[in-house]
Design a protein around this motif. Sequence first.
Motif, PDB file in Angstrom:
ATOM      1  N   GLY A  15       0.750  -1.042  -0.107  1.00 30.96           N
ATOM      2  CA  GLY A  15       0.208   0.010   0.148  1.00 30.96           C
ATOM      3  C   GLY A  15       0.762   1.017  -0.136  1.00 30.96           C
ATOM      4  O   GLY A  15       0.157   2.423  -0.286  1.00 30.96           O
ATOM      5  N   GLY A  16       2.078   1.232   0.096  1.00 30.53           N
ATOM      6  CA  GLY A  16       3.024   2.260   0.388  1.00 30.53           C
ATOM      7  C   GLY A  16       3.472   2.686  -1.113  1.00 30.53           C
ATOM      8  O   GLY A  16       3.073   2.132  -1.990  1.00 30.53           O
ATOM      9  N   SER A  17       4.223   3.750  -1.078  1.00 34.52           N
ATOM     10  CA  SER A  17       4.974   4.282  -2.389  1.00 34.52           C
ATOM     11  C   SER A  17       6.330   4.234  -2.486  1.00 34.52           C
ATOM     12  O   SER A  17       6.987   4.537  -1.221  1.00 34.52           O
ATOM     13  CB  SER A  17       4.122   5.673  -2.447  1.00 34.52           C
ATOM     14  N   LEU A  18       6.825   4.119  -3.548  1.00 33.59           N
ATOM     15  CA  LEU A  18       8.357   4.455  -3.800  1.00 33.59           C
ATOM     16  C   LEU A  18       8.660   5.217  -5.070  1.00 33.59           C
ATOM     17  O   LEU A  18       7.664   4.952  -6.108  1.00 33.59           O
ATOM     18  CB  LEU A  18       9.179   3.025  -3.843  1.00 33.59           C
ATOM     19  N   ARG A  19       9.618   5.924  -5.156  1.00 33.42           N
ATOM     20  CA  ARG A  19      10.017   6.703  -6.412  1.00 33.42           C
ATOM     21  C   ARG A  19      11.365   6.388  -6.908  1.00 33.42           C
ATOM     22  O   ARG A  19      12.308   6.696  -6.213  1.00 33.42           O
ATOM     23  CB  ARG A  19       9.585   8.194  -6.230  1.00 33.42           C
ATOM     24  N   LEU A  20      11.452   5.958  -8.071  1.00 34.80           N
ATOM     25  CA  LEU A  20      12.656   5.232  -8.491  1.00 34.80           C
ATOM     26  C   LEU A  20      13.122   6.370  -9.366  1.00 34.80           C
ATOM     27  O   LEU A  20      12.409   7.060 -10.188  1.00 34.80           O
ATOM     28  CB  LEU A  20      12.565   4.367  -9.380  1.00 34.80           C
ATOM     29  N   SER A  21      14.450   6.920  -9.550  1.00 38.54           N
ATOM     30  CA  SER A  21      15.152   7.623 -10.185  1.00 38.54           C
ATOM     31  C   SER A  21      16.166   7.081 -11.161  1.00 38.54           C
ATOM     32  O   SER A  21      16.821   6.030 -10.526  1.00 38.54           O
ATOM     33  CB  SER A  21      15.569   8.916  -9.520  1.00 38.54           C
ATOM     34  N   CYS A  22      16.224   7.567 -12.278  1.00 35.69           N
ATOM     35  CA  CYS A  22      17.333   7.025 -13.177  1.00 35.69           C
ATOM     36  C   CYS A  22      18.062   8.307 -13.889  1.00 35.69           C
ATOM     37  O   CYS A  22      17.298   8.919 -14.600  1.00 35.69           O
ATOM     38  CB  CYS A  22      16.977   6.131 -14.191  1.00 35.69           C
ATOM     39  N   THR A  23      19.306   8.585 -13.534  1.00 33.37           N
ATOM     40  CA  THR A  23      19.728   9.620 -14.487  1.00 33.37           C
ATOM     41  C   THR A  23      20.929   8.881 -15.285  1.00 33.37           C
ATOM     42  O   THR A  23      21.679   8.323 -15.181  1.00 33.37           O
ATOM     43  CB  THR A  23      20.671  10.237 -13.122  1.00 33.37           C
ATOM     44  N   ALA A  24      20.745   9.832 -16.449  1.00 32.14           N
ATOM     45  CA  ALA A  24      21.549   9.142 -17.588  1.00 32.14           C
ATOM     46  C   ALA A  24      22.808  10.366 -17.948  1.00 32.14           C
ATOM     47  O   ALA A  24      22.751  11.399 -17.590  1.00 32.14           O
ATOM     48  CB  ALA A  24      20.852   9.201 -18.916  1.00 32.14           C
ATOM     49  N   SER A  25      23.639   9.820 -18.191  1.00 31.42           N
ATOM     50  CA  SER A  25      25.067  10.389 -18.655  1.00 31.42           C
ATOM     51  C   SER A  25      25.771   9.900 -19.669  1.00 31.42           C
ATOM     52  O   SER A  25      25.438   9.021 -20.466  1.00 31.42           O
ATOM     53  CB  SER A  25      25.970  10.618 -17.416  1.00 31.42           C
ATOM     54  N   GLY A  26      26.801  10.780 -20.395  1.00 29.71           N
ATOM     55  CA  GLY A  26      27.298  10.381 -21.630  1.00 29.71           C
ATOM     56  C   GLY A  26      26.548  11.127 -22.631  1.00 29.71           C
ATOM     57  O   GLY A  26      26.483  12.185 -22.590  1.00 29.71           O
ATOM     58  N   ASN A  27      26.507  10.278 -23.770  1.00 26.24           N
ATOM     59  CA  ASN A  27      25.691  10.558 -25.215  1.00 26.24           C
ATOM     60  C   ASN A  27      24.414  10.759 -24.853  1.00 26.24           C
ATOM     61  O   ASN A  27      23.491  10.056 -25.461  1.00 26.24           O
ATOM     62  CB  ASN A  27      26.169   9.879 -26.289  1.00 26.24           C
ATOM     63  N   ILE A  28      23.921  11.731 -24.021  1.00 22.09           N
ATOM     64  CA  ILE A  28      22.556  11.776 -23.623  1.00 22.09           C
ATOM     65  C   ILE A  28      21.638  12.137 -24.720  1.00 22.09           C
ATOM     66  O   ILE A  28      20.565  11.731 -24.910  1.00 22.09           O
ATOM     67  CB  ILE A  28      22.117  12.666 -22.519  1.00 22.09           C
ATOM     68  N   PHE A  29      22.270  12.762 -25.685  1.00 20.32           N
ATOM     69  CA  PHE A  29      21.280  13.388 -26.800  1.00 20.32           C
ATOM     70  C   PHE A  29      21.096  12.363 -27.847  1.00 20.32           C
ATOM     71  O   PHE A  29      20.212  12.528 -28.715  1.00 20.32           O
ATOM     72  CB  PHE A  29      22.059  14.466 -27.483  1.00 20.32           C
ATOM     73  N   SER A  30      21.620  11.123 -27.559  1.00 18.53           N
ATOM     74  CA  SER A  30      21.383   9.934 -28.512  1.00 18.53           C
ATOM     75  C   SER A  30      19.941   9.285 -27.996  1.00 18.53           C
ATOM     76  O   SER A  30      19.439   8.610 -28.754  1.00 18.53           O
ATOM     77  CB  SER A  30      22.510   9.144 -28.720  1.00 18.53           C
ATOM     78  N   ILE A  31      19.470   9.630 -26.762  1.00 18.57           N
ATOM     79  CA  ILE A  31      18.410   8.806 -26.174  1.00 18.57           C
ATOM     80  C   ILE A  31      17.273   9.183 -26.972  1.00 18.57           C
ATOM     81  O   ILE A  31      16.687  10.492 -26.758  1.00 18.57           O
ATOM     82  CB  ILE A  31      18.413   9.047 -24.769  1.00 18.57           C
ATOM     83  N   ILE A  32      16.619   8.149 -27.361  1.00 15.74           N
ATOM     84  CA  ILE A  32      15.035   8.307 -27.991  1.00 15.74           C
ATOM     85  C   ILE A  32      13.852   7.828 -26.854  1.00 15.74           C
ATOM     86  O   ILE A  32      12.910   8.434 -27.161  1.00 15.74           O
ATOM     87  CB  ILE A  32      14.977   7.922 -29.432  1.00 15.74           C
TER      88      ILE A  32
END
Length: 120
Positions: A15-32
């Motif tokens: 019943g609880g909550s969690l928030r996952l985070s994911c931070t990208a680095s490197g050639n980030i402008f290639s991510i679609i």
Amino acid sequence: QVQLVESGGGLVQAGGSLRLSCTASGNIFSIIAMGWYRQAPGKQRELVASITTGGSTNYADSVKGRFTISRDNAKNTVYLQMSSLKPEDTFVYYCNARAETTGWGNLDYWGQGTQVTVSS
């Protein structure tokens, strides 16, 4: 190359909550697109939620209405807000980034995984 660093996993009661985070680095402008997958021992990795650079989202049926994926392009970060958690949500969660290349098609990159455990 793209590197992904995850955070936010842990132990939570049903019943609880969690928030996952994911931070990208490197050639980030290639991510679609970016997304979250989860995998239990002996089972295949499955899509939880994904979001494209255009904002289109996709969710597994099992999490619709409970999980929300979002992104902050300025921070190169994608989030997974998990609410109404159930013991069945106990998995290792992996962040995914899909990147376009020139001549190599699209490539998938993965975070290190973060454990989410939901107790009853």
